[in-house]
Design a protein around this motif. Structure first.
Motif, mmCIF file in Angstrom:
data_model
loop_
_atom_site.group_PDB
_atom_site.id
_atom_site.type_symbol
_atom_site.label_atom_id
_atom_site.label_comp_id
_atom_site.label_asym_id
_atom_site.label_seq_id
_atom_site.Cartn_x
_atom_site.Cartn_y
_atom_site.Cartn_z
ATOM 1 N N ALA A 1 -67.761 -130.208 12.865
ATOM 2 C CA ALA A 1 -67.823 -129.615 14.203
ATOM 3 C C ALA A 1 -68.653 -128.341 14.200
ATOM 4 C CB ALA A 1 -66.415 -129.322 14.715
ATOM 5 N N SER A 2 -68.644 -127.647 13.066
ATOM 6 C CA SER A 2 -69.419 -126.422 12.915
ATOM 7 C C SER A 2 -69.630 -126.180 11.428
ATOM 8 C CB SER A 2 -68.695 -125.224 13.540
ATOM 9 O OG SER A 2 -67.549 -124.881 12.772
ATOM 10 N N LEU A 3 -70.389 -125.172 11.087
ATOM 11 C CA LEU A 3 -70.693 -124.903 9.691
ATOM 12 C C LEU A 3 -69.449 -124.506 8.905
ATOM 13 C CD1 LEU A 3 -73.062 -124.913 7.722
ATOM 14 C CD2 LEU A 3 -73.440 -122.510 8.241
ATOM 15 N N LYS A 4 -68.467 -123.969 9.570
ATOM 16 C CA LYS A 4 -67.224 -123.569 8.881
ATOM 17 C C LYS A 4 -66.546 -124.764 8.215
ATOM 18 C CE LYS A 4 -63.075 -120.733 9.529
ATOM 19 N NZ LYS A 4 -63.485 -119.777 8.483
ATOM 20 N N ASP A 5 -66.766 -125.947 8.758
ATOM 21 C CA ASP A 5 -66.164 -127.164 8.197
ATOM 22 C C ASP A 5 -66.894 -127.666 6.961
ATOM 23 O OD1 ASP A 5 -64.394 -127.146 10.375
ATOM 24 O OD2 ASP A 5 -65.726 -128.399 11.588
ATOM 25 N N ALA A 6 -68.016 -127.019 6.595
ATOM 26 C CA ALA A 6 -68.862 -127.515 5.502
ATOM 27 C C ALA A 6 -68.585 -126.815 4.177
ATOM 28 C CB ALA A 6 -70.328 -127.349 5.876
ATOM 29 N N ASP A 7 -67.457 -126.145 4.030
ATOM 30 C CA ASP A 7 -67.143 -125.408 2.812
ATOM 31 C C ASP A 7 -67.285 -126.305 1.587
ATOM 32 O OD1 ASP A 7 -66.361 -123.329 1.178
ATOM 33 O OD2 ASP A 7 -64.218 -123.575 1.558
ATOM 34 N N GLY A 8 -68.063 -125.832 0.591
ATOM 35 C CA GLY A 8 -68.278 -126.580 -0.639
ATOM 36 C C GLY A 8 -69.443 -127.551 -0.588
ATOM 37 N N GLY A 9 -70.110 -127.657 0.552
ATOM 38 C CA GLY A 9 -71.215 -128.588 0.695
ATOM 39 C C GLY A 9 -72.516 -128.063 0.120
ATOM 40 N N THR A 10 -73.477 -128.964 0.006
ATOM 41 C CA THR A 10 -74.818 -128.588 -0.451
ATOM 42 C C THR A 10 -75.715 -128.405 0.770
ATOM 43 O OG1 THR A 10 -75.374 -130.933 -0.687
ATOM 44 C CG2 THR A 10 -74.632 -129.780 -2.658
ATOM 45 N N ILE A 11 -76.631 -127.437 0.684
ATOM 46 C CA ILE A 11 -77.487 -127.143 1.822
ATOM 47 C C ILE A 11 -78.935 -126.961 1.368
ATOM 48 C CG2 ILE A 11 -76.875 -124.675 1.703
ATOM 49 C CD1 ILE A 11 -77.185 -124.678 4.822
ATOM 50 N N CYS A 12 -79.835 -127.750 1.927
ATOM 51 C CA CYS A 12 -81.262 -127.638 1.635
ATOM 52 C C CYS A 12 -81.838 -126.455 2.408
ATOM 53 C CB CYS A 12 -81.984 -128.917 2.050
ATOM 54 S SG CYS A 12 -81.849 -130.267 0.865
ATOM 55 N N ILE A 13 -82.602 -125.606 1.706
ATOM 56 C CA ILE A 13 -83.194 -124.409 2.314
ATOM 57 C C ILE A 13 -84.631 -124.285 1.834
ATOM 58 C CG2 ILE A 13 -82.959 -121.911 2.659
ATOM 59 C CD1 ILE A 13 -80.084 -122.148 1.596
ATOM 60 N N PRO A 14 -85.584 -123.978 2.731
ATOM 61 C CA PRO A 14 -86.968 -123.787 2.284
ATOM 62 C C PRO A 14 -87.111 -122.522 1.445
ATOM 63 C CG PRO A 14 -86.765 -123.297 4.633
ATOM 64 C CD PRO A 14 -85.457 -123.873 4.199
ATOM 65 N N ALA A 15 -87.761 -122.663 0.288
ATOM 66 C CA ALA A 15 -87.928 -121.532 -0.625
ATOM 67 C C ALA A 15 -88.890 -120.503 -0.050
ATOM 68 C CB ALA A 15 -88.458 -122.027 -1.969
ATOM 69 N N GLY A 16 -88.621 -119.235 -0.364
ATOM 70 C CA GLY A 16 -89.529 -118.158 0.009
ATOM 71 C C GLY A 16 -89.522 -117.806 1.484
ATOM 72 N N THR A 17 -88.444 -118.143 2.181
ATOM 73 C CA THR A 17 -88.352 -117.870 3.614
ATOM 74 C C THR A 17 -87.145 -116.997 3.919
ATOM 75 O OG1 THR A 17 -86.935 -119.763 4.163
ATOM 76 C CG2 THR A 17 -89.305 -120.172 4.052
ATOM 77 N N SER A 18 -87.090 -116.503 5.153
ATOM 78 C CA SER A 18 -85.955 -115.674 5.570
ATOM 79 C C SER A 18 -84.685 -116.488 5.735
ATOM 80 C CB SER A 18 -86.289 -114.954 6.889
ATOM 81 O OG SER A 18 -86.691 -115.868 7.883
ATOM 82 N N GLN A 19 -84.803 -117.834 5.722
ATOM 83 C CA GLN A 19 -83.593 -118.657 5.850
ATOM 84 C C GLN A 19 -82.655 -118.496 4.650
ATOM 85 O OE1 GLN A 19 -86.602 -120.404 6.939
ATOM 86 N NE2 GLN A 19 -85.997 -119.951 9.032
ATOM 87 N N GLU A 20 -83.208 -118.199 3.480
ATOM 88 C CA GLU A 20 -82.350 -118.037 2.295
ATOM 89 C C GLU A 20 -81.304 -116.941 2.497
ATOM 90 O OE1 GLU A 20 -84.019 -118.377 -1.744
ATOM 91 O OE2 GLU A 20 -85.960 -118.624 -0.766
ATOM 92 N N PRO A 21 -81.697 -115.691 2.790
ATOM 93 C CA PRO A 21 -80.677 -114.655 3.004
ATOM 94 C C PRO A 21 -79.843 -114.895 4.261
ATOM 95 C CG PRO A 21 -82.875 -113.792 3.478
ATOM 96 C CD PRO A 21 -83.064 -115.115 2.818
ATOM 97 N N GLN A 22 -80.417 -115.546 5.273
ATOM 98 C CA GLN A 22 -79.663 -115.814 6.498
ATOM 99 C C GLN A 22 -78.490 -116.755 6.219
ATOM 100 O OE1 GLN A 22 -82.680 -117.253 9.161
ATOM 101 N NE2 GLN A 22 -83.471 -115.213 9.617
ATOM 102 N N VAL A 23 -78.728 -117.806 5.432
ATOM 103 C CA VAL A 23 -77.658 -118.742 5.081
ATOM 104 C C VAL A 23 -76.584 -118.028 4.269
ATOM 105 C CG1 VAL A 23 -77.082 -120.764 3.690
ATOM 106 C CG2 VAL A 23 -79.065 -120.823 5.212
ATOM 107 N N ALA A 24 -77.005 -117.232 3.282
ATOM 108 C CA ALA A 24 -76.047 -116.521 2.433
ATOM 109 C C ALA A 24 -75.180 -115.572 3.251
ATOM 110 C CB ALA A 24 -76.792 -115.761 1.339
ATOM 111 N N ALA A 25 -75.805 -114.832 4.159
ATOM 112 C CA ALA A 25 -75.061 -113.867 4.969
ATOM 113 C C ALA A 25 -74.099 -114.570 5.920
ATOM 114 C CB ALA A 25 -76.032 -112.992 5.758
ATOM 115 N N TYR A 26 -74.526 -115.671 6.522
ATOM 116 C CA TYR A 26 -73.678 -116.368 7.488
ATOM 117 C C TYR A 26 -72.502 -117.055 6.785
ATOM 118 C CZ TYR A 26 -72.580 -118.849 11.817
ATOM 119 O OH TYR A 26 -71.954 -119.318 12.957
ATOM 120 N N ALA A 27 -72.758 -117.633 5.598
ATOM 121 C CA ALA A 27 -71.675 -118.261 4.834
ATOM 122 C C ALA A 27 -70.638 -117.228 4.419
ATOM 123 C CB ALA A 27 -72.242 -118.973 3.612
#
Length: 344
Positions: A142-168
Motif C-alpha cells: 500500500a505504501s513504502l512502509k510495507d516494503a521493510d526488508g525489500g530490495t530496491i533498485c536505485i540509479p548510481a551517482g544520483t540524488s535518489q541514493e541519499p533520498q531513499v536512505a533518508a526516507y527509509a
C-alpha cells in the motif's frame, strides 16, 4: 563639482559605480563555444526515455536534447550546431569541469553540495519532478512502509541514493539497495524481479512502465520521497553563460505564455502586437546585445525548436508515445509552477 566630489567619495568607499551591462556582454564559455563552432551538450549513456534517447535512425531526441538544441540555436541561430556527448550520471560533473561539455542538461537537480562543493551554477528549473518508487503489484504494497526488508533498485551517482536512505530512515524500515548506473540495466534488474522496488524520478517510472507494456503489473506507490527541480548546470565563474541558459528557458516559456509558436512566429514578428513582442522577436533591437547574442536569437529559438509546450508535447506529452500530463511542469497561469522572467 558636487557630483565630482560624490563620485570621489564612492570610489574612496570602494563602491563600483553603475556600468552599462551591455559593455560587459560575452563570457569565456560563449567565446569558446563560438570559436569551436558547436555546443557540446550532454546525452545519456543509453536511453533515458522521453528526455534523451536515440531513435531508429540514430538521431538524438528528447526533452533534454531539445533544450540543448535551444541553447545551440540561441548562440548560432542553428540547432544543428550541436554535439551530443553521451555520458553517465557519474561522469556529468568531471565532464563539465574538464570542459568536455559546455552545459549539463540531463534531468539533473539543483542541490547544495553541487553548488558549494562541486562549484556548479544552476539555471531556473525547467522541470519539477518528484522522486517516487514503483513496486511489483503482486507484492500488495500500500505504501513504502510495507516494503521493510525489500530490495530496491536505485540509479548510481544520483540524488535518489541519499533520498531513499533518508526516507527509509524516516519510516523506520530497512531496504537493501541495488545500485546500477545504466538505465537499461537498472530497469532490467527491476522488471526481471531482481528488485522488489524501483526508485527513480517520477516521470521516468511512468515512462518505463508504459514502455515495457507492464502498466497493470506494477504500481507507483503514493510516497513522495523528495521534490527536485531539474535545472541546466554550468561551471561557476561565468555569469554570462548562466544568463544565456536562463534567458533561453525564459524565451521558451514567454513564447508559450504569449501564444507564440513555431508555426505562427513569422506572422507575429511581421505584425507584433506590442513593443515587448517586437523586441522579443528581434523586430526592434535590444534582445541580444547584453548577452553577446544577435537580436533575433529568441526568434530563431522559437522558429527552429518551438516553445516550451511544443517541446514538452512532442517528447513527453500528447504527441509522444508517453502521453504524460504537464502537472506541476505547467505555466503559472495553468496550474503549474513555471514562469518566464520579464522581458522589458
Amino acid at each position: 563639482m558636487k557630483f565630482a566630489k560624490a563620485g570621489m567619495a564612492i570610489l574612496a568607499l570602494g563602491l563600483v559605480p553603475f556600468v552599462n551591462p551591455a559593455q560587459a556582454a560575452g563570457g569565456k564559455t560563449l567565446e569558446d563555444v563560438k570559436a569551436r563552432g558547436a555546443l557540446n551538450c550532454t546525452g545519456h549513456d543509453g536511453s533515458y526515455l522521453g528526455f534523451a534517447e536515440v531513435d531508429d535512425k540514430g538521431a538524438w531526441k528528447g526533452m533534454d536534447i531539445d533544450l540543448c538544441r535551444a541553447v545551440a540555436t540561441a548562440v548560432f541561430g542553428d540547432p544543428a550546431k550541436l554535439k551530443i556527448i553521451p555520458i553517465s550520471w557519474a561522469q556529468r560533473w568531471p565532464s563539465l569541469q574538464s570542459g568536455d561539455v559546455d552545459i549539463i542538461i540531463k534531468a539533473s537537480g539543483a542541490t547544495l553540495s553541487r553548488d558549494t562543493e562541486l562549484g556548479l551554477q544552476f539555471s531556473n528549473s525547467y522541470y519539477l519532478g518528484t522522486t517516487k518508487v514503483m513496486a511489483h503489484k503482486k507484492l500488495n504494497l500500500a505504501s513504502l512502509k510495507d516494503a521493510d526488508g525489500g530490495t530496491i533498485c536505485i540509479p548510481a551517482g544520483t540524488s535518489q541514493e541519499p533520498q531513499v536512505a533518508a526516507y527509509a530512515s524516516k519510516l523506520g524500515i530497512k531496504l537493501e539497495p541495488v545500485i546500477i548506473e545504466k538505465t537499461e540495466e537498472l530497469e532490467q534488474a527491476y522488471f526481471s524481479g531482481r528488485c522488489d522496488l524501483y526508485a527513480q524520478w517520477g516521470p521516468t517510472l511512468a515512462i518505463a512502465r508504459i514502455a515495457k507494456g507492464k502498466v497493470e503489473d506494477h504500481v507507483i506507490l503514493p510516497d513522495v520521497l523528495d521534490v527536485e527541480p531539474e535545472v541546466m548546470i554550468m561551471r561557476q565563474g561565468d555569469d554570462n553563460w548562466v544568463d544565456i541558459a536562463n534567458w533561453t528557458l525564459s524565451t521558451l516559456l514567454f513564447a508559450e505564455q504569449s501564444g507564440i509558436t513555431s508555426q505562427n512566429v513569422d506572422q507575429i514578428r511581421d505584425n507584433p502586437p506590442s513593443p515587448q513582442i517586437a523586441k522579443f522577436l528581434g523586430k526592434t533591437p535590444g534582445m541580444g546585445k547584453g548577452l553577446g547574442l544577435s537580436d533575433d536569437w529568441s526568434y530563431n529559438v522559437i522558429k527552429k525548436v518551438g516553445n516550451y509546450a511544443e517541446i514538452f508535447d512532442r517528447n513527453l506529452g500528447k504527441d509522444s508515445p508517453y502521453k504524460m500530463e504537464r502537472d506541476l511542469t505547467n505555466l503559472w497561469n495553468a496550474g503549474g509552477v513555471l514562469y518566464p522572467m520579464v522581458i522589458d
